[in-house]
Design a protein around this motif. Structure first.
Motif, PDB file in Angstrom:
ATOM      1  N   ALA A   1       0.808  -1.380   0.185  1.00  0.00           N
ATOM      2  CA  ALA A   1      -0.024  -0.079   0.112  1.00  0.00           C
ATOM      3  C   ALA A   1       0.822   1.233  -0.051  1.00  0.00           C
ATOM      4  O   ALA A   1       0.588   2.304  -0.748  1.00  0.00           O
ATOM      5  CB  ALA A   1      -1.068  -0.066   1.294  1.00  0.00           C
ATOM      6  N   HIS A   2       2.037   1.263   0.726  1.00  0.00           N
ATOM      7  CA  HIS A   2       2.767   2.485   0.575  1.00  0.00           C
ATOM      8  C   HIS A   2       3.605   2.609  -0.504  1.00  0.00           C
ATOM      9  O   HIS A   2       3.638   3.796  -0.850  1.00  0.00           O
ATOM     10  CB  HIS A   2       3.806   2.065   1.929  1.00  0.00           C
ATOM     11  N   SER A   3       3.834   1.722  -1.258  1.00  0.00           N
ATOM     12  CA  SER A   3       4.512   1.733  -2.550  1.00  0.00           C
ATOM     13  C   SER A   3       3.509   2.327  -3.438  1.00  0.00           C
ATOM     14  O   SER A   3       3.947   2.979  -4.250  1.00  0.00           O
ATOM     15  CB  SER A   3       4.974   0.347  -2.966  1.00  0.00           C
ATOM     16  N   LEU A   4       2.050   2.122  -3.165  1.00  0.00           N
ATOM     17  CA  LEU A   4       1.164   2.835  -4.045  1.00  0.00           C
ATOM     18  C   LEU A   4       0.434   4.165  -3.605  1.00  0.00           C
ATOM     19  O   LEU A   4      -0.472   4.679  -3.845  1.00  0.00           O
ATOM     20  CB  LEU A   4       0.053   1.694  -4.205  1.00  0.00           C
ATOM     21  N   LYS A   5       1.513   4.571  -2.569  1.00  0.00           N
ATOM     22  CA  LYS A   5       0.905   5.868  -1.923  1.00  0.00           C
ATOM     23  C   LYS A   5      -0.494   5.744  -1.205  1.00  0.00           C
ATOM     24  O   LYS A   5      -1.116   6.823  -1.448  1.00  0.00           O
ATOM     25  CB  LYS A   5       1.341   6.957  -2.834  1.00  0.00           C
ATOM     26  N   LEU A   6      -0.696   4.675  -0.678  1.00  0.00           N
ATOM     27  CA  LEU A   6      -2.137   4.621  -0.092  1.00  0.00           C
ATOM     28  C   LEU A   6      -1.614   4.674   1.495  1.00  0.00           C
ATOM     29  O   LEU A   6      -0.883   4.161   1.901  1.00  0.00           O
ATOM     30  CB  LEU A   6      -2.755   3.475  -0.367  1.00  0.00           C
ATOM     31  N   GLN A   7      -2.785   4.908   2.149  1.00  0.00           N
ATOM     32  CA  GLN A   7      -2.865   4.895   3.626  1.00  0.00           C
ATOM     33  C   GLN A   7      -3.168   3.517   4.020  1.00  0.00           C
ATOM     34  O   GLN A   7      -4.037   3.132   3.199  1.00  0.00           O
ATOM     35  CB  GLN A   7      -3.735   6.156   4.292  1.00  0.00           C
ATOM     36  N   VAL A   8      -2.949   3.082   5.311  1.00  0.00           N
ATOM     37  CA  VAL A   8      -3.378   1.717   5.708  1.00  0.00           C
ATOM     38  C   VAL A   8      -4.080   1.748   7.130  1.00  0.00           C
ATOM     39  O   VAL A   8      -3.101   2.421   7.984  1.00  0.00           O
ATOM     40  CB  VAL A   8      -2.074   0.713   5.746  1.00  0.00           C
ATOM     41  N   LEU A   9      -5.160   1.253   7.177  1.00  0.00           N
ATOM     42  CA  LEU A   9      -5.847   1.321   8.774  1.00  0.00           C
ATOM     43  C   LEU A   9      -6.218  -0.186   8.946  1.00  0.00           C
ATOM     44  O   LEU A   9      -6.888  -0.819   8.137  1.00  0.00           O
ATOM     45  CB  LEU A   9      -7.025   2.256   8.529  1.00  0.00           C
TER      46      LEU A   9
END
Length: 737
Positions: free
Chosen positions: A681-689
């Protein structure tokens, strides 16, 4: 430093003068022998011209490389010319003037040519006025001769200026071409991708990245190697055809995937494209290679994760629904039936509670393996969630299923040996048959599920076929469906709010609005029971609109109370996305309530993630994103959400399903999955919850893995709107500080 051209021009001019001086000696000897001049004149010529010529050569050797030297040579040359002309018995001195002005063009330097022409005019004037051989000419002839050769000098100056400009332009073009060549060479050498030049299928050059990709230390190891020795044999015809097209002048822009050998014999996968070029003035082919072995492996891993359950390796819910819908499309064109089996492990929760979740997960893995091994190759098994499994049996009917299911139940009830423990589980199976029990995926699943519960009520370790008279469960569902239609008007629905925490800032970052139904007869009805019912009946559309408006009104209420509201998440189902006026409804509510769109986070539910990703659905998400709201994928990783569709969704946040979080404090596999999801997710520039965080150990592990947010009972239980207000006060104070 003089250029090669400047040195050549100086040499040519000087050597020409030396030649003229030396060639004048036999002329004067001949003239003397014919008694056209006196011996005294001849002596004076020899005694002056020869030394002056030697001095000229000495001056040339010392100064031809500089502009000053050129001026000295030109001045000295015309001085010598003047002396020589004084002894020539002819009035045509202008010819020599023109000759030296013309010779000065070799320099193509306007200053030298102007000086040479000026010297020539001065020499011409002196000879015209004082040379005894020209005194016999009439004045008109002198003027004509003077004018003629003056124009020649002016012409020489003009030619010099034009020629110098042409040469300067050519030099600039040459410098520009050289700069471009150097630039392209630097790009070639410094490119992070491999660049390889081949001539007649032989490698003649490659950059450092090419050496690294092929595992070579020095260029000599690969120079002269045949490109067919690098590629696997099955690609030789393709390489030969592309090379022929390039040599024929065709432009090929498509990338091709190949498998090639490294120097050590290892096979790697590359993506390549080629163009025709020149190398050392010979036709060549420049190929660009990019190693995609890791990319393809990651792509295959992501694709596998998107379609398979992470715990059991069985196909997940998304893949099963895709398979079921394909079977339904195929069944329309053939008179055949198929069966859908819904399996649920009996009392699995008690096993989890008794032996712990790690052993429960291991049981699920072994159960899935045994299930898969007990089926025919034509059958298709998948894990939906938890201890629920489904099987698709093509070409099946009620008469033949009994023969298949009874041995299956017997095989599945055999004890499992886990960590020295003998654990026995039984299974209840519900059966729905197409087309009798349903003609679409949702209906077949619902009916098979209902039949499974009927099998449990019949004593477990049993199976049951769906029937329209299926007992009180169906009755309850029908009653709930009827009462759900009136629940909005009668005020039976309400919202509660569960907090979400920003782990990096260690503070609340928002809330999720959760729908609750208090039934007048059944009391609190679980959302897991009435939400699917609302989606099935279409009631989710008006209910969903009511939820969004209630959330917006509540945010306004908090603002009016002097609080700083945090973003609130609202779930949207696939039925809501299918309504034509969804975007207009959102715009209307946002405008009428006047709240900031950033305070609304729309969560894509499991039903949305498991639907067909048609273009209109994606377009709606992009339009909604343009309104200013944020978008999250809920229950990520359960099989509904697919990694392959993340690139299509304008997603801000991934919410990891609680099934992954539940065991991360004592299950390394789950922790590895969580770590992989966070990294992806971080590699896709997304936040993770992370959802379902229930203890401090889980929270600490999530912080360690750089998870962005958390939600669960540890963070806060769902509470009413009035209980949220005290939680907002610190956020308000923080925003003002």
């Amino acid at each position: 430093m003089a250029t090669s051209y400047e040195q050549f021009s100086s040499k040519l001019l000087t050597y020409t003068l030396m030649f003229l001086i030396l060639s004048s000696l036999p002329i004067y000897v001949t003239v003397l022998s014919l008694e056209l001049i006196t011996f005294q004149v001849f002596t004076r010529f020899v005694s002056s011209v020869i030394p002056l010529g030697l001095v000229l050569y000495f001056v040339y050797r010392q100064s031809y490389k500089t502009l000053k030297g050129k001026l000295i040579i030109s001045a000295y040359s015309f001085l010598l010319c003047s002396i020589v002309m004084w002894f020539i018995p002819t009035p045509n001195s202008g010819i020599v003037v023109f000759l030296f002005a013309l010779l000065s063009l070799i320099y193509l330097d306007r200053y030298v040519t102007l000086l040479a022409s000026g010297y020539g005019i001065v020499v011409l004037i002196i000879h015209q006025l004082f040379n005894p051989y020209t005194l016999e000419m009439d004045l008109l002839s002198r003027v004509v001769q003077f004018t003629l050769f003056a124009m020649c000098c002016i012409t020489c100056v003009s030619v010099c200026i034009i020629g110098r400009r042409i040469i300067a332009h050519a030099q600039r073009s040459e410098k520009k071409a050289l700069d471009n060549e150097n630039r392209y060479r630097q790009i070639f050498e410094l490119s992070p991708e491999a660049n390889i030049v081949q001539i007649d299928n032989k490698i003649v050059h490659m950059n450092r990245s090419g050496l690294t990709m092929l595992g070579a230390q020095h260029l000599d190891e690969l120079i002269g190697v045949d490109v067919f020795d690098l590629a696997l044999p099955e690609y030789h015809d393709l390489i030969r055809a592309k090379a022929a097209d390039l040599i024929a002048g065709k432009t090929i822009l498509d990338y091709t995937e190949l498998r090639i050998y490294k120097v050590n014999g290892e096979v790697i996968e590359v993506e390549t494209n080629s163009i025709s070029t020149l190398f050392n003035n010979r036709p060549a082919i420049l190929s660009n290679f990019r190693n995609i072995s890791e990319t393809k492996s990651a792509r295959e891993t992501i694709n596998y994760m998107a379609y398979h359950d992470q715990l059991t390796d069985l196909p997940n819910r998304y893949q099963f629904i895709t398979k079921l819908e394909a079977e339904l499309r195929y069944a329309v064109h053939r008179p055949a039936s198929f069966a859908l089996l819904f399996l649920d492990m009996d009392r699995f929760k008690s096993i989890n509670d008794t032996f712990g979740h790690p052993l429960g997960d291991r049981l699920l893995k072994n159960f899935a393996k045994r299930l898969q091994g007990s089926l025919e190759p034509s059958s298709f098994a998948a894990r939906l969630a938890g201890d629920e499994f489904v099987i698709l049996l093509p070409n099946s009917n009620a008469e033949t299923l009994g023969i298949l299911i009874e041995p299956l139940l017997e095989r599945l009830s055999e004890p499992f040996i886990l960590k020295g423990q003998e654990i026995s589980v039984t299974t209840s199976i519900g059966i729905a048959i197409y087309p009798k029990d349903g003609q679409d995926a949702d209906t077949l699943l619902i009916h098979a599920d209902a039949a499974m519960y009927a099998a449990k009520r019949q004593g477990r370790n049993n199976y049951a076929f769906y029937s329209t008279e299926m007992n009180e469960v169906n009755l309850r569902k029908m009653m709930l469906e009827q009462d759900l239609r009136k629940a909005l008007q009668q005020g039976e629905l309400h919202l509660v709010y569960q907090g979400k925490k920003d782990l990096s800032a260690d503070r609340l970052s928002g809330f999720e609005a959760l729908l609750r139904w208090t039934h007048p007869k059944f009391g609190a009805v679980s959302p897991a029971e009435f939400i699917p019912l609302a989606e099935e009946t279409g009631l989710i559309v008006p209910i969903g609109e009511w939820v969004i408006r209630q959330v917006c009104d509540q945010i306004n209420s908090w603002k009016q109370a002097g609080l700083s509201p945090l973003p609130v998440s609202v779930n949207l189902s696939v039925r809501q996305f299918k309504q034509d006026n969804l975007i207009e409804m959102l715009k209307t509510i946002l405008l009428s309530t006047g709240i900031e769109p950033r305070l609304i986070d729309l969560e894509i539910t499991e039903s949305v993630a498991s639907s067909n990703f048609e273009a209109p659905l994606i377009d709606k998400l992009h339009v909604m994103k343009a309104l200013g709201v944020s978008i999250s994928i809920d229950d990520f990783g359960t099989g509904y959400s697919s990694l392959s569709y993340l690139r299509l969704f304008p997603v801000d946040t991934l919410k990891m399903d609680k099934c992954f979080i539940r065991n991360i404090d004592h299950n390394q596999d789950d922790l590895a999955i969580v770590t992989a999801i966070i990294g992806m997710a971080h590699s896709l520039k997304l936040q993770v919850l992370a959802e379902g965080v229930e203890n401090e150990t889980q929270l600490a592990l999530l912080k360690e893995q750089r998870c962005d947010g958390a939600q669960g009972y540890l963070i806060g239980y769902p509470v009413g709107a009035s209980e949220v207000e005290p939680l907002l006060a610190p956020a308000h104070a923080f925003s003002n500080s």
